[in-house]
Design an enzyme around this catalytic site. Structure first.
Site, mmCIF file in Angstrom:
data_model
loop_
_atom_site.group_PDB
_atom_site.id
_atom_site.type_symbol
_atom_site.label_atom_id
_atom_site.label_comp_id
_atom_site.label_asym_id
_atom_site.label_seq_id
_atom_site.Cartn_x
_atom_site.Cartn_y
_atom_site.Cartn_z
ATOM 1 N N LYS A 175 0.716 -1.433 -0.247
ATOM 2 C CA LYS A 175 -0.365 0.298 0.105
ATOM 3 C C LYS A 175 1.111 1.428 -0.192
ATOM 4 O O LYS A 175 1.554 1.716 1.295
ATOM 5 C CB LYS A 175 -0.651 -0.502 1.286
ATOM 6 C CG LYS A 175 -1.921 0.776 1.454
ATOM 7 C CD LYS A 175 -1.719 2.075 1.665
ATOM 8 C CE LYS A 175 -2.461 3.622 1.443
ATOM 9 N NZ LYS A 175 -1.705 4.731 1.610
ATOM 10 N N GLY A 228 6.329 5.787 8.398
ATOM 11 C CA GLY A 228 5.877 6.405 8.047
ATOM 12 C C GLY A 228 5.422 7.601 9.863
ATOM 13 O O GLY A 228 5.730 7.655 10.133
ATOM 14 N N GLY A 233 1.987 5.201 13.530
ATOM 15 C CA GLY A 233 2.467 3.751 13.448
ATOM 16 C C GLY A 233 2.043 3.072 15.106
ATOM 17 O O GLY A 233 1.633 1.851 15.682
ATOM 18 N N GLU A 250 9.095 2.307 11.168
ATOM 19 C CA GLU A 250 10.444 2.600 11.418
ATOM 20 C C GLU A 250 9.312 4.028 11.427
ATOM 21 O O GLU A 250 8.301 4.519 10.233
ATOM 22 C CB GLU A 250 10.826 2.610 10.009
ATOM 23 C CG GLU A 250 12.578 3.625 10.068
ATOM 24 C CD GLU A 250 11.696 4.901 9.832
ATOM 25 O OE1 GLU A 250 11.906 6.085 10.876
ATOM 26 O OE2 GLU A 250 12.510 5.203 8.364
ATOM 27 N N GLU A 385 8.398 16.284 15.609
ATOM 28 C CA GLU A 385 8.625 16.115 14.141
ATOM 29 C C GLU A 385 7.942 17.059 13.005
ATOM 30 O O GLU A 385 6.756 17.135 13.525
ATOM 31 C CB GLU A 385 9.187 14.871 13.548
ATOM 32 C CG GLU A 385 9.326 15.204 12.716
ATOM 33 C CD GLU A 385 9.923 13.055 12.038
ATOM 34 O OE1 GLU A 385 9.882 12.527 11.366
ATOM 35 O OE2 GLU A 385 8.667 12.069 11.839
#
Length: 492
Positions: A175, A228, A233, A250, A385
């Site tokens: 995906k 992502g 996650g 990750e 982030e």
């Protein structure tokens, strides 16, 4: 406009809904392709096909050496098509052609490496403490793997998952990000050309709530591997846990790039600029927190600002462009909002601070390279982030303080250390809580070296020998060679 369909069982096919969505070119800000909008029905079809390919048929019957040969053939085809695939990635995500082309030229090494590793997976004979038994282990593939990839480096991050999964003998449903699906759909055509049997690799494009969730919760999927946002996650990990699925995550970072006063400042300044403004800051390992020792703080800031001012922005297809656009409109707005947050928190703006309005940026989603000084580590700009060209500079006095600041964040993906003291290099690499520590360099990766995060930066490892074990499970086999059966109600 180019139109891309789903890829299931070795062929292009329409989605069950018959609907499409646009993929935009970040440089022009306009649609350039239509992508099939998959849904839960398409996911089920793809997973059923992948499960069937795993359980029966030519893929299951291939020897590990034969699987490795297919991966090596795929590597050759990627090398032949590197320029074409890189151009598609640039059109889809706006990153520099120079970087995308370099990535595509390097990707064949992953497939050759794991192609060679495919027949090196070995079990072991266990020297037991019991007589009359022979015990050995087998390393077997997990089954169907759901691969969910991001928009910043689609084919590279797909490769980090796909190459070891195929080497292990798994089958895959991909995906890709809804923002950057085209290069993946072009890429999977190479698998057929390389000789991979139908159904081994499938692609269902669409949105997270319609395709991603259905993949994660499908009962026949045995592992989910995702790159992502950490918020996504976390949801994936919670959903996967209900069915005891294997998970590899990750999830990005807030990496400290630490310059000590004994560093080679020419190299350190280059490393600081590369760490945050290369790839327009849209990389999980971005050195978005620049920690500078007090003795060289002012000089480093002056030199970083001066170098960043020279960054050439514009068309990512041009060889002399150094900073391209933000990939998506939502991310563009997010980056600009964080610049406002930093100013509201009291950080001092040393460079940039808004949307780029240069003529060479056209109508694309560009943000000026931005540098804040006077940043405290408890500010949002230092803790969250941003995923864009925004640098926070933090002053420190001692090595202990640098370590404390570096680790005082919930992420732990990457870190940089710039020093001429070899003892300090070793101490810092041990004390920093991060999956990767670069010393006197930054943004170096290899198919040979494991990559992954500490803390909220994820679970598991990609690349290197470690990666193939993420797609295997261990079976223990006991054979009675003459031991008496004994009391049936007592553990042997």
């Amino acid at each position: 406009m180019q139109r891309y369909s789903l890829y299931i069982d070795g062929t292009q096919c329409d989605s069950a809904s018959g609907q499409w969505f646009h993929s935009d070119n970040p440089f022009t800000g306009k649609p350039w392709a239509e992508i099939a909008r998959g849904n839960e029905s398409d996911v089920d079809r793809a997973v059923q096909v992948a499960h069937r390919a795993f359980r029966s048929g030519p893929w299951k019957d291939l020897t590990p050496s034969a699987r490795g040969q297919l991966l090596c053939r795929l590597a050759d085809l990627i090398a032949e098509n590197a320029s074409r695939l890189a151009e598609i990635e640039v059109r889809d995500n706006g990153k520099l052609f120079a970087e995308m082309h370099a990535q595509l030229q390097y990707l064949p090494q992953w497939y050759r490496y794991y192609g060679g590793l495919a027949d090196k997976v070995q079990g072991a004979v266990i020297p037991l403490d019991k007589k009359g038994y022979f015990n050995f282990t087998r390393r077997e593939p997990l089954g169907v793997v759901a691969v969910i990839t991001p928009w910043n480096s689609p084919l590279m991050l797909l490769t980090w998952k796909l190459a070891p999964a195929l080497a292990a003998g798994c089958t895959v449903v991909i995906k890709p990000s809804e923002f950057t699906s085209a290069s993946t759909l072009e890429f999977v055509e190479l698998l057929s050309a390389a000789g991979f049997p139908p159904g081994v690799v499938n692609v269902v494009t669409g949105f997270g709530n319609e395709v991603g969730s259905a993949l994660v919760t499908h009962p026949l999927v045995r592992k989910i591997t995702f790159t992502g946002a950490d918020s996504t996650g976390r949801k994936i990990n919670e959903q996967a846990a209900r069915d005891f699925k294997h998970v590899g995550l990750e999830l990005g970072g807030k990496s400290p790039n630490i310059i000590f006063d004994d560093a080679n400042l020419d190299d350190a300044v280059n490393g600081a600029v590369s760490g945050i403004f290369a790839a327009t800051g849209q990389t999980c390992i971005a050195g978005s927190r620049l920690l500078v020792q007090a003795g060289v703080h002012d000089e480093v800031v002056q030199r970083v600002v001066a170098l960043a001012k020279t960054a050439r922005m514009g068309d990512p297809m041009h060889a002399d462009t150094q900073v391209g656009p933000i990939t998506t409109p939502p991310q563009y707005e997010k980056v600009l909002s964080y610049i406002g947050v930093a100013q509201a928190e009291g950080a001092s703006l040393a460079l940039g601070g808004g949307a780029a309005t240069r003529a060479e940026c056209g109508s694309g989603w560009f943000v000026e390279p931005t540098i804040f000084t006077g940043v405290r580590n408890d500010m949002r700009i230092a803790q969250e982030e941003v995923f864009g060209p925004v640098l926070s500079v933090i002053r420190f006095q001692t090595e202990d303080e640098a370590v404390a600041i570096a680790n005082d964040v919930r992420f732990g993906l990457g870190a940089g250390v710039w020093t001429s003291d070899i003892g300090r290099a070793f101490r810092m690499s041990e004390r920093i809580e991060s999956g990767t520590v670069w010393v006197n360099t930054y943004r170096a990766v290899s198919y040979l070296s494991p990559f992954g995060g500490y803390k909220d930066s994820g679970l598991g490892r990609e690349n290197g020998i470690d990666a193939i074990t993420e797609y295997l499970q261990t079976k223990s086999v006991w054979i009675n060679t003459g031991a008496p059966t004994g009391n049936p109600f007592v553990l042997r």
